[in-house]
Write a protein that holds these residues in place. Structure first.
Motif, short mmCIF file in Angstrom:
data_model
loop_
_atom_site.label_atom_id
_atom_site.label_comp_id
_atom_site.label_asym_id
_atom_site.label_seq_id
_atom_site.Cartn_x
_atom_site.Cartn_y
_atom_site.Cartn_z
N GLU A 47 20.55 -0.70 -29.68
CA GLU A 47 21.70 0.07 -30.53
C GLU A 47 21.74 1.32 -29.63
O GLU A 47 23.01 2.03 -29.70
CB GLU A 47 21.22 0.51 -31.90
N THR A 48 20.80 2.03 -28.86
CA THR A 48 21.00 3.37 -28.11
C THR A 48 21.68 2.95 -26.86
O THR A 48 22.21 3.85 -26.21
CB THR A 48 19.66 3.98 -27.83
N THR A 72 26.11 -5.35 -33.51
CA THR A 72 25.81 -4.70 -34.99
C THR A 72 24.78 -3.65 -34.60
O THR A 72 23.85 -3.62 -33.73
CB THR A 72 25.17 -5.77 -35.99
N LYS A 73 24.59 -2.66 -35.65
CA LYS A 73 23.68 -1.60 -35.33
C LYS A 73 23.22 -1.08 -36.68
O LYS A 73 23.25 0.20 -37.33
CB LYS A 73 24.47 -0.13 -34.69
N TRP A 74 22.57 -1.89 -37.34
CA TRP A 74 21.99 -1.88 -38.57
C TRP A 74 20.94 -0.62 -38.75
O TRP A 74 20.56 -0.09 -39.87
CB TRP A 74 21.65 -2.86 -39.53
N HIS A 75 20.14 -0.48 -37.67
CA HIS A 75 19.24 0.57 -37.95
C HIS A 75 19.74 1.92 -37.79
O HIS A 75 19.26 2.85 -38.52
CB HIS A 75 17.95 0.30 -36.77
N PHE A 127 20.80 -13.13 -31.49
CA PHE A 127 20.39 -12.44 -32.33
C PHE A 127 18.86 -12.02 -31.96
O PHE A 127 18.16 -12.59 -31.02
CB PHE A 127 19.71 -13.38 -33.22
N LEU A 128 18.54 -10.70 -32.25
CA LEU A 128 17.16 -10.19 -31.90
C LEU A 128 16.96 -9.11 -32.68
O LEU A 128 17.69 -8.63 -33.28
CB LEU A 128 17.12 -9.54 -30.32
N ALA A 129 15.55 -9.07 -32.95
CA ALA A 129 14.86 -8.18 -34.14
C ALA A 129 13.87 -7.32 -33.71
O ALA A 129 13.56 -7.36 -32.48
CB ALA A 129 13.96 -9.18 -35.02
N GLY A 130 13.50 -6.34 -34.42
CA GLY A 130 12.53 -5.39 -34.25
C GLY A 130 12.81 -4.15 -33.45
O GLY A 130 13.99 -3.81 -33.26
N ASN A 131 11.75 -3.78 -32.51
CA ASN A 131 11.90 -2.36 -31.98
C ASN A 131 13.02 -2.74 -30.78
O ASN A 131 13.70 -1.73 -30.38
CB ASN A 131 10.58 -1.94 -31.20
N GLU A 132 12.93 -3.85 -29.95
CA GLU A 132 13.90 -4.18 -29.27
C GLU A 132 15.39 -3.98 -29.67
O GLU A 132 16.21 -3.55 -28.93
CB GLU A 132 13.51 -5.56 -28.45
N GLY A 173 8.07 -3.91 -46.51
CA GLY A 173 8.58 -4.13 -45.03
C GLY A 173 10.13 -3.96 -45.19
O GLY A 173 10.86 -4.63 -46.04
N PHE A 174 10.59 -3.43 -44.13
CA PHE A 174 12.47 -3.36 -44.17
C PHE A 174 12.59 -3.16 -42.43
O PHE A 174 12.29 -2.10 -41.91
CB PHE A 174 12.77 -2.28 -45.03
N GLY A 175 13.07 -4.46 -41.90
CA GLY A 175 12.91 -4.61 -40.57
C GLY A 175 14.65 -4.68 -40.05
O GLY A 175 15.54 -4.62 -40.88
N THR A 176 14.87 -4.66 -38.79
CA THR A 176 16.26 -4.81 -38.12
C THR A 176 16.32 -6.10 -37.23
O THR A 176 15.61 -6.44 -36.71
CB THR A 176 16.36 -3.50 -37.37
N ASN A 177 17.36 -6.87 -37.74
CA ASN A 177 17.94 -8.10 -37.05
C ASN A 177 19.29 -7.85 -36.72
O ASN A 177 20.17 -7.67 -37.53
CB ASN A 177 17.60 -9.39 -38.12
N ASN A 178 19.83 -7.80 -35.57
CA ASN A 178 20.88 -7.32 -34.77
C ASN A 178 21.65 -8.51 -34.30
O ASN A 178 20.81 -9.38 -33.72
CB ASN A 178 20.92 -6.15 -34.14
#
Length: 510
Positions: A392-393, A425-428, A382-387, A315-320
């Protein structure tokens, strides 16, 4: 932070090329250089060093775009030890008392919890539910040596146990509903810690292999990037070549060196601009998110099928982060953490959110950056995942509007002014990371981490050639997702090369 471009390899010993100048790559270079390797170069895709460690100016001071804390700052943590040597931490972080605190990877700040009906939630209730959650979470780490169930997830286990405990709850329906809402917020926090969209995606059996170190998580007064700067000072100034994104690593070959006098080499690294570099050994330190996107083309011949499979399964996810500056604080001076509890949410009720409408509901809350004399009046959410990836968009104005409404609603104060500044932040979206950090997903195990970390050619013994080696946080079985895991992985791969040279009688060169 920029490092000037310079010449290519020079000096005795094997030619070693490192792809990526994050803490794993710089750590590997530092270890090799300390052992006498002078034929050393780092190729960095971007215009800066540090990778997912990145500090920038915001409001009055410095904020972290990437890594925020040293997790488990104690004697076993190499990042803490290195930072201590460089004198980068304050007295509190260095105290013996702080090094012995067991926090289990969770924030320990005094907090204020608000509900979506605009009320402050009783701290004693939040504490009791947090204790219950902590007990359940601890149980999820007890499955390491049990029969492996590839389909079992941490989220499913936690929810099953919550349902069991809920049967014993007394009180009216409103109080039970609030308890469920608090537990749902805690699960969102766990998603941020694990870097995943849902704990249903995190494998249960390998979850306990992740090792937590003692110590009260601490930050760098001069920014996390100060550690990278000090590490680079111990290396030649021309060791890093910036803006050299790698297209393909050609291995199992016989490539002519840069000059006619040079011997041939087994590995050639081809950059996106067509420039090539030859080497005896290449250490790949790119994030797992990048490997996932490019695993079929990044190496030629392609990666072995078992390694590709392991890369895809992990797994590799996003936490912004969303960092907000306010002209004046609306929070009390003793508030260090603001929790947001949506009263209509429950971990036992599956909801498919409308991202456009509800993305901000995944936000767990905000930490207060302190002291205000150093940072200004700044909150970091902080928020993670699809949201998080959807966020970022959006435009800054859209995010500011949504979060201002959220803060007014939760505090019950309709007069809270909007923030005067925002940084996200926009790591994805970052093409060289495609997310934040790794986790062991449902369907894979710690053995998959070892498979990703296995050097090429496969089955390489000490006396045989090592051509392509792999480092980075996703290659450390017990410290994945951390900077100390990344640093240790860089040291590990450097030691492989050092041991190989010793075995081949090349000790004089290293």
């Amino acid at each position: 932070m920029a490092v000037p471009s310079g010449s290519s390899f020079s000096g005795p010993g094997p030619k070693v090329l490192i792809v990526g100048s994050g803490i794993a790559g710089i750590g590997a270079a530092q270890r090799l250089y300390q052992h006498g390797c002078r034929n050393l170069q780092i190729l960095e895709a971007t215009g800066r060093c540090g990778g997912r460690i990145r500090t920038t100016r915001f409001a009055k001071g410095l904020v972290e775009i990437g890594a925020q804390w040293i997790h488990g700052p104690s004697k076993e943590n190499p990042v803490f030890q290195l930072s201590s040597q460089y004198d980068l931490l304050d007295e509190k972080a260095l105290s013996e008392e702080n090094q012995q605190v067991e926090v289990g990877g969770h924030p320990t700040y005094p907090f204020t919890s608000y509900s979506s009906s605009g009320k402050t939630v009783d701290p004693e209730l939040v504490n009791s539910i947090t204790d219950l959650y902590g007990t359940i979470l601890d149980q999820t780490r007890d499955f390491i040596n049990k029969d492996f169930d590839y389909a079992a997830s941490v989220g499913a286990y936690i929810k099953k146990d919550i349902a069991h405990h809920a049967q014993e709850w007394t009180g009216d329906e409103a109080s039970k509903k609030l308890k469920m809402a608090i537990l749902n917020t805690l699960l969102k926090l766990e998603c941020c810690i694990s870097g995943t969209h849902s704990m249903d995606l995190v494998g249960l059996s390998p979850f306990g292999e992740y090792k937590m170190l003692p110590g009260l998580d601490c930050m760098f007064p001069g920014g996390y990037e100060s550690l990278i700067e000090h590490m680079l000072k111990s290396l030649p100034k021309d060791i890093v070549l910036l803006e050299k994104p790698v297209k393909t690593i050609h291995w199992k070959g016989c490539f002519r060196g840069q000059t006619p006098q040079e011997q041939t080499f087994p590995v050639q690294v081809e950059c996106e601009n067509g420039e090539t570099f030859t080497a005896d050994h290449v250490i790949v330190t790119v994030p797992l998110g990048y490997l996932k996107e490019h695993c079929n083309t990044f190496l030629h011949p392609p990666l072995p099928s078992n390694k590709i499979q392991a890369i895809r399964k992990m797994g590799f996810g996003t936490n912004n982060k969303i960092i907000l500056e306010f002209e004046k604080p609306f929070w009390k001076p003793d508030c260090h953490l603001i929790n947001l509890i949506w009263e209509d949410e429950s971990p036992l009720v599956e909801v498919r959110p409308d991202l456009q409408k509800d993305w901000f509901k995944k936000l767990i809350g905000f930490i207060v950056l302190e002291p205000p004399e150093q940072y200004g009046h700044v909150l970091c959410g902080f928020l993670a995942g699809n949201e998080s990836e959807f966020m970022e968009t959006l435009t800054d104005a859209e995010v500011v509007t949504s979060l201002t409404e959220v803060l007014r609603r939760f505090t019950g104060n309709p007069n809270i002014p909007p923030p005067i500044n925002i940084l996200r932040t926009k790591w994805h979206s970052n093409v060289y990371t495609k997310g934040s950090y790794s986790y062991v997903a449902v369907g894979c195990s710690g053995e998959d981490i070892d498979t990703i970390a296995e050097p090429l050619p496969e089955g390489t013994a000490e006396s045989k050639p090592l051509q392509v080696l792999f480092a980075g946080e996703a290659t450390h079985r017990s410290f994945y997702s951390t900077t100390h895991g990344a640093l240790l992985s860089g040291w590990r791969e450097a030691e492989r090369i050092i041991c190989l040279q010793d075995a081949q009688g090349g000790k004089a060169h290293l």
